[in-house]
Write an enzyme that holds these catalytic residues in place. Structure first.
Site, PDB file in Angstrom:
ATOM      1  N   GLU A 197       9.725  36.850 -74.373  1.00 32.32           N
ATOM      2  CA  GLU A 197      11.033  36.307 -74.011  1.00 32.32           C
ATOM      3  C   GLU A 197      11.848  37.346 -73.264  1.00 32.32           C
ATOM      4  O   GLU A 197      12.597  37.017 -72.341  1.00 32.32           O
ATOM      5  CB  GLU A 197      11.791  35.863 -75.265  1.00 32.32           C
ATOM      6  CG  GLU A 197      13.007  34.977 -74.981  1.00 32.32           C
ATOM      7  CD  GLU A 197      14.293  35.740 -74.728  1.00 32.32           C
ATOM      8  OE1 GLU A 197      15.292  35.120 -74.318  1.00 32.32           O
ATOM      9  OE2 GLU A 197      14.318  36.971 -74.935  1.00 32.32           O
TER      10      GLU A 197
ATOM     11  N   ASP B 275       9.198  39.641 -79.672  1.00 32.10           N
ATOM     12  CA  ASP B 275       9.231  40.823 -78.809  1.00 32.10           C
ATOM     13  C   ASP B 275      10.652  41.351 -78.671  1.00 32.10           C
ATOM     14  O   ASP B 275      11.635  40.609 -78.806  1.00 32.10           O
ATOM     15  CB  ASP B 275       8.636  40.518 -77.435  1.00 32.10           C
ATOM     16  CG  ASP B 275       9.399  39.438 -76.670  1.00 32.10           C
ATOM     17  OD1 ASP B 275       9.641  38.361 -77.256  1.00 32.10           O
ATOM     18  OD2 ASP B 275       9.751  39.664 -75.491  1.00 32.10           O
TER      19      ASP B 275
END
Length: 367
Positions: free
Chosen positions: A128, A69
């Site tokens: 994250e 991500d």
């Protein structure tokens, strides 16, 4: 499936939009790309997580970890942040440094791996850059249940500062947030004796807490400093004294200072006043022994590839490495230069990504 070069793989990852917590289908792609690995999926609350592992022989377990991500593209780009652009040996796209370069490097290194003394794995999450509640943290919980926690972990966050290879992280400071509400009595500025002005209450306290070092630091950690991030009181008028003051702070703590130490510090300084205190430790500090096998092997590989003696660092904010540290797993972080992370025109060089891939291949070969 086609075997990419590390740069082709990198461009594939960059061209897939995967803003937190969306993985853009990349975890499925990587799972298919690394044939022969056992897959464990731990998806929860819209977050996707992938753990792939392969046992070559009895021996130690080395895990590569990271996230697919990225933060939103934002404004100020000279090109589409999700269409990779190559110019003057650099690749521009969101996630180029943080951290699809690292993911491409270790995925391709694992793709090329023919033998290993023990077990290898990789752990990838799509959360994250967000709250990280349902990412790496819950995967490690599942691995503990399955008795698959690694002995060592390499998280491919961008760690280098000026030259590729100049820094690896062997620990991180913790992060602790607090809010203090100080109560007095609002009143008219012309009659200060009839009020309790909270600014007057906090004035003698500020010199004792603002910028105060809770420990002295050490060879690897800076001192744990009490950093005030916001103070506000009053109604923005000149004739009313404030009866409520709100102070916010953050402490990035080393292993020498605990959350309890921070709470005690606040309570000691405000003990004679009417106040409320909200406190939230959000990340624990961790430190890997500099003589750990994973540190030494990574240093050796960097020296061979980059011809540089890398320094050991604990600087920067938090990362998913902290979750490995909570389980006592020897964890290091190493990746490309981090000078444009989260910025417009985020970019990294082709040379860095190729060398990162070679470093990871050498670690796997000699581990």
């Amino acid at each position: 499936m086609q075997n990419f070069s590390v740069i082709d793989l990198f461009i594939k990852l960059l061209g897939t939009k995967s803003v937190t917590p969306d993985d853009g289908g990349l975890l499925d792609f990587i799972q298919d790309y690394l044939l022969g690995f056992e897959a464990i999926r731990v998806d929860k609350n819209g977050v996707k997580n992938l753990f792939l592992t392969k046992k070559f022989s009895d021996g130690e377990h080395l895990c590569f970890a990271g996230h697919v991500d990225v933060v939103p593209g934002g404004d100020g780009w000279n090109s589409d942040p999700f269409i990779p652009k190559i110019k003057d040996g650099k690749i521009y796209a969101r996630g180029a440094q943080d951290m699809k370069s690292g993911v491409a490097a270790f995925v391709q290194a694992l793709k090329d791996l023919k033998e290993f003394n023990g077990r290898v794995s990789l752990l990838l999450t799509s959360d994250e850059e967000g709250d990280a509640f349902y990412g790496t943290k819950i995967v490690l919980e599942e691995l503990k249940v399955k008795n698959l926690l690694p002995d060592y972990a390499i998280v491919a966050e961008p760690t280098c500062e000026k030259v590729f290879g100049d820094a690896i992280k062997i620990g991180r400071r913790g992060s602790n947030n607090g809010v203090i509400k100080l109560f007095g009595k609002q009143g008219h500025a012309a009659y200060p004796s009839k009020a309790v002005n909270v600014v007057n209450l906090i004035a003698p306290i500020l010199p004792k807490i603002a910028g105060h070092n809770l420990d002295n630091g050490d060879e690897f950690f800076e001192p744990s400093q009490f950093v005030i991030t916001d103070i506000r009181a009053g109604m923005e008028v000149t004739n009313v004294t404030p009866g409520l003051l709100k102070l916010m702070f953050n402490v990035r703590n080393s292993t020498a200072t605990t959350p309890e130490d921070i709470e005690n510090f606040v309570n000691e300084n405000f003990k004679d006043l009417d106040y409320e205190f909200e406190f939230k430790p959000s990340a624990k500090p961790f430190m890997t022994n500099p003589n750990s096998k994973v540190v030494k092997q990574l240093q050796k590989a960097i020296k061979e590839v980059c011809k540089i003696d890398t320094k050991l660092s604990t600087a920067g904010g938090t990362s998913d490495a902290r979750f490995f540290g909570e389980y006592g797993i020897d964890t290091v972080e190493f990746g490309v230069i981090n000078d444009t992370i989260h910025a417009p025109n985020e970019r990294t060089s082709i040379k860095e990504v190729e060398e990162l891939y070679i470093v990871f291949k050498r670690v796997l070969k000699e581990f």
